[in-house]
Design a protein around this motif. Structure first.
Motif, PDB file in Angstrom:
ATOM      1  N   GLU A   5       0.840  -1.188   0.000  1.00 12.88           N
ATOM      2  CA  GLU A   5       0.000   0.000   0.000  1.00 12.88           C
ATOM      3  C   GLU A   5       0.880   1.246   0.000  1.00 12.88           C
ATOM      4  O   GLU A   5       1.228   1.778   1.034  1.00 12.88           O
ATOM      5  N   GLU A   6       1.265   1.656  -1.186  1.00 15.82           N
ATOM      6  CA  GLU A   6       2.104   2.841  -1.307  1.00 15.82           C
ATOM      7  C   GLU A   6       1.266   4.104  -1.408  1.00 15.82           C
ATOM      8  O   GLU A   6       1.767   5.196  -1.260  1.00 15.82           O
ATOM      9  N   LYS A   7      -0.010   3.936  -1.711  1.00 16.05           N
ATOM     10  CA  LYS A   7      -0.922   5.070  -1.777  1.00 16.05           C
ATOM     11  C   LYS A   7      -1.751   5.104  -0.502  1.00 16.05           C
ATOM     12  O   LYS A   7      -2.228   4.082  -0.036  1.00 16.05           O
ATOM     13  N   VAL A   8      -1.930   6.313   0.017  1.00 14.42           N
ATOM     14  CA  VAL A   8      -2.713   6.503   1.227  1.00 14.42           C
ATOM     15  C   VAL A   8      -3.677   7.663   0.991  1.00 14.42           C
ATOM     16  O   VAL A   8      -3.279   8.717   0.502  1.00 14.42           O
ATOM     17  N   ILE A   9      -4.938   7.439   1.340  1.00 14.50           N
ATOM     18  CA  ILE A   9      -5.931   8.508   1.264  1.00 14.50           C
ATOM     19  C   ILE A   9      -6.348   8.839   2.690  1.00 14.50           C
ATOM     20  O   ILE A   9      -6.708   7.947   3.454  1.00 14.50           O
ATOM     21  N   VAL A  10      -6.288  10.113   3.033  1.00 16.10           N
ATOM     22  CA  VAL A  10      -6.728  10.570   4.346  1.00 16.10           C
ATOM     23  C   VAL A  10      -8.114  11.192   4.185  1.00 16.10           C
ATOM     24  O   VAL A  10      -8.306  12.096   3.384  1.00 16.10           O
ATOM     25  N   VAL A  11      -9.069  10.638   4.947  1.00 16.79           N
ATOM     26  CA  VAL A  11     -10.453  11.120   4.918  1.00 16.79           C
ATOM     27  C   VAL A  11     -10.873  11.471   6.342  1.00 16.79           C
ATOM     28  O   VAL A  11     -10.171  11.180   7.299  1.00 16.79           O
ATOM     29  N   GLU A  12     -12.046  12.058   6.469  1.00 19.26           N
ATOM     30  CA  GLU A  12     -12.528  12.463   7.790  1.00 19.26           C
ATOM     31  C   GLU A  12     -13.160  11.322   8.574  1.00 19.26           C
ATOM     32  O   GLU A  12     -12.832  11.117   9.733  1.00 19.26           O
ATOM     33  N   GLY A  13     -14.090  10.602   7.969  1.00 19.84           N
ATOM     34  CA  GLY A  13     -14.854   9.642   8.748  1.00 19.84           C
ATOM     35  C   GLY A  13     -14.919   8.244   8.170  1.00 19.84           C
ATOM     36  O   GLY A  13     -14.521   7.990   7.027  1.00 19.84           O
ATOM     37  N   LYS A  14     -15.468   7.341   8.979  1.00 18.25           N
ATOM     38  CA  LYS A  14     -15.593   5.936   8.585  1.00 18.25           C
ATOM     39  C   LYS A  14     -16.524   5.752   7.395  1.00 18.25           C
ATOM     40  O   LYS A  14     -16.304   4.874   6.564  1.00 18.25           O
ATOM     41  N   SER A  15     -17.563   6.573   7.311  1.00 21.81           N
ATOM     42  CA  SER A  15     -18.485   6.446   6.171  1.00 21.81           C
ATOM     43  C   SER A  15     -17.778   6.859   4.875  1.00 21.81           C
ATOM     44  O   SER A  15     -18.046   6.278   3.815  1.00 21.81           O
ATOM     45  N   ASP A  16     -16.860   7.823   4.954  1.00 18.86           N
ATOM     46  CA  ASP A  16     -16.058   8.209   3.787  1.00 18.86           C
ATOM     47  C   ASP A  16     -15.188   7.029   3.362  1.00 18.86           C
ATOM     48  O   ASP A  16     -15.093   6.692   2.177  1.00 18.86           O
ATOM     49  N   LYS A  17     -14.546   6.414   4.346  1.00 19.22           N
ATOM     50  CA  LYS A  17     -13.660   5.277   4.085  1.00 19.22           C
ATOM     51  C   LYS A  17     -14.426   4.133   3.427  1.00 19.22           C
ATOM     52  O   LYS A  17     -13.977   3.580   2.421  1.00 19.22           O
ATOM     53  N   LYS A  18     -15.588   3.803   3.964  1.00 18.09           N
ATOM     54  CA  LYS A  18     -16.385   2.700   3.412  1.00 18.09           C
ATOM     55  C   LYS A  18     -16.798   2.982   1.968  1.00 18.09           C
ATOM     56  O   LYS A  18     -16.801   2.091   1.125  1.00 18.09           O
ATOM     57  N   ARG A  19     -17.128   4.225   1.689  1.00 16.37           N
ATOM     58  CA  ARG A  19     -17.549   4.595   0.328  1.00 16.37           C
ATOM     59  C   ARG A  19     -16.377   4.410  -0.647  1.00 16.37           C
ATOM     60  O   ARG A  19     -16.551   3.865  -1.734  1.00 16.37           O
ATOM     61  N   LEU A  20     -15.188   4.855  -0.242  1.00 12.59           N
ATOM     62  CA  LEU A  20     -14.017   4.729  -1.115  1.00 12.59           C
ATOM     63  C   LEU A  20     -13.595   3.273  -1.285  1.00 12.59           C
ATOM     64  O   LEU A  20     -13.152   2.879  -2.370  1.00 12.59           O
ATOM     65  N   GLU A  21     -13.728   2.481  -0.236  1.00 11.47           N
ATOM     66  CA  GLU A  21     -13.343   1.067  -0.331  1.00 11.47           C
ATOM     67  C   GLU A  21     -14.163   0.338  -1.390  1.00 11.47           C
ATOM     68  O   GLU A  21     -13.661  -0.582  -2.034  1.00 11.47           O
ATOM     69  N   LYS A  22     -15.407   0.736  -1.584  1.00 12.06           N
ATOM     70  CA  LYS A  22     -16.249   0.127  -2.616  1.00 12.06           C
ATOM     71  C   LYS A  22     -15.756   0.478  -4.019  1.00 12.06           C
ATOM     72  O   LYS A  22     -15.940  -0.288  -4.953  1.00 12.06           O
ATOM     73  N   LEU A  23     -15.144   1.633  -4.148  1.00 14.04           N
ATOM     74  CA  LEU A  23     -14.731   2.140  -5.453  1.00 14.04           C
ATOM     75  C   LEU A  23     -13.338   1.691  -5.887  1.00 14.04           C
ATOM     76  O   LEU A  23     -13.125   1.376  -7.052  1.00 14.04           O
ATOM     77  N   ILE A  24     -12.408   1.709  -4.971  1.00 11.62           N
ATOM     78  CA  ILE A  24     -10.995   1.516  -5.317  1.00 11.62           C
ATOM     79  C   ILE A  24     -10.691   0.041  -5.537  1.00 11.62           C
ATOM     80  O   ILE A  24     -11.056  -0.811  -4.734  1.00 11.62           O
ATOM     81  N   ASN A  25      -9.974  -0.232  -6.635  1.00 11.52           N
ATOM     82  CA  ASN A  25      -9.683  -1.598  -7.040  1.00 11.52           C
ATOM     83  C   ASN A  25      -8.171  -1.866  -7.025  1.00 11.52           C
ATOM     84  O   ASN A  25      -7.631  -2.439  -7.957  1.00 11.52           O
ATOM     85  N   GLU A  26      -7.511  -1.408  -5.971  1.00  6.55           N
ATOM     86  CA  GLU A  26      -6.078  -1.636  -5.785  1.00  6.55           C
ATOM     87  C   GLU A  26      -5.786  -1.480  -4.295  1.00  6.55           C
ATOM     88  O   GLU A  26      -6.600  -0.927  -3.556  1.00  6.55           O
ATOM     89  N   PRO A  27      -4.631  -1.975  -3.842  1.00  8.00           N
ATOM     90  CA  PRO A  27      -4.302  -1.830  -2.416  1.00  8.00           C
ATOM     91  C   PRO A  27      -4.015  -0.367  -2.066  1.00  8.00           C
ATOM     92  O   PRO A  27      -3.053   0.204  -2.551  1.00  8.00           O
ATOM     93  N   VAL A  28      -4.893   0.207  -1.275  1.00  7.12           N
ATOM     94  CA  VAL A  28      -4.748   1.590  -0.829  1.00  7.12           C
ATOM     95  C   VAL A  28      -5.118   1.637   0.650  1.00  7.12           C
ATOM     96  O   VAL A  28      -6.147   1.085   1.037  1.00  7.12           O
ATOM     97  N   LYS A  29      -4.314   2.282   1.423  1.00 10.82           N
ATOM     98  CA  LYS A  29      -4.648   2.459   2.839  1.00 10.82           C
ATOM     99  C   LYS A  29      -5.502   3.718   2.953  1.00 10.82           C
ATOM    100  O   LYS A  29      -5.139   4.768   2.426  1.00 10.82           O
ATOM    101  N   ILE A  30      -6.626   3.605   3.627  1.00  8.45           N
ATOM    102  CA  ILE A  30      -7.503   4.755   3.836  1.00  8.45           C
ATOM    103  C   ILE A  30      -7.531   5.032   5.333  1.00  8.45           C
ATOM    104  O   ILE A  30      -7.903   4.167   6.128  1.00  8.45           O
ATOM    105  N   ILE A  31      -7.103   6.222   5.701  1.00  8.76           N
ATOM    106  CA  ILE A  31      -7.002   6.605   7.103  1.00  8.76           C
ATOM    107  C   ILE A  31      -8.086   7.607   7.449  1.00  8.76           C
ATOM    108  O   ILE A  31      -8.253   8.610   6.758  1.00  8.76           O
TER     109      ILE A  31
END
Length: 115
Positions: A5-31
């Protein structure tokens, strides 16, 4: 084990994280910052993100702008992703819009959301 996971996305909340996890099709850490960052949490985050491609995606409101400003100071090389103000929150932004935004930042996105 080396993290892929060389890419990291910083978001505000858990609902943001869950929404992005549905979209992204590669290993990305979402904080999730949960909207605020203490000095200790910021230092911990800085150590964790060193040497990674950091993306900042916050809500289009005052709290999001404040967090973005704080992160900009600590991570001057981060790429900032912006949602349209009419959507206000990442968690309620249409999947198609988020998919296009992520594609423009060179993320692999689940084709279901942008065809």
């Amino acid at each position: 084990m080396i993290s892929h996971e060389e890419k990291v996305i910083v978001v505000e909340g858990k609902s943001d994280k869950k929404r992005l996890e549905k979209l992204i099709n590669e290993p990305v850490k979402i904080i999730c910052t949960n909207g605020t960052l203490s000095i200790d949490k910021l230092e911990e985050l800085f150590d964790e993100l060193e040497g990674k491609d950091v993306y900042i995606l916050t809500d289009a409101d005052d709290a999001g702008a404040k967090l973005r400003k704080q992160l900009l100071h600590e991570f001057p090389n981060a790429e900032h992703l912006y949602i349209d103000k009419m959507y206000r929150e990442v968690a309620t932004t249409p999947f198609e819009y988020l998919a296009r935004l992520l594609l423009s930042a060179n993320f692999l996105v689940n084709k279901t959301y942008y065809m």
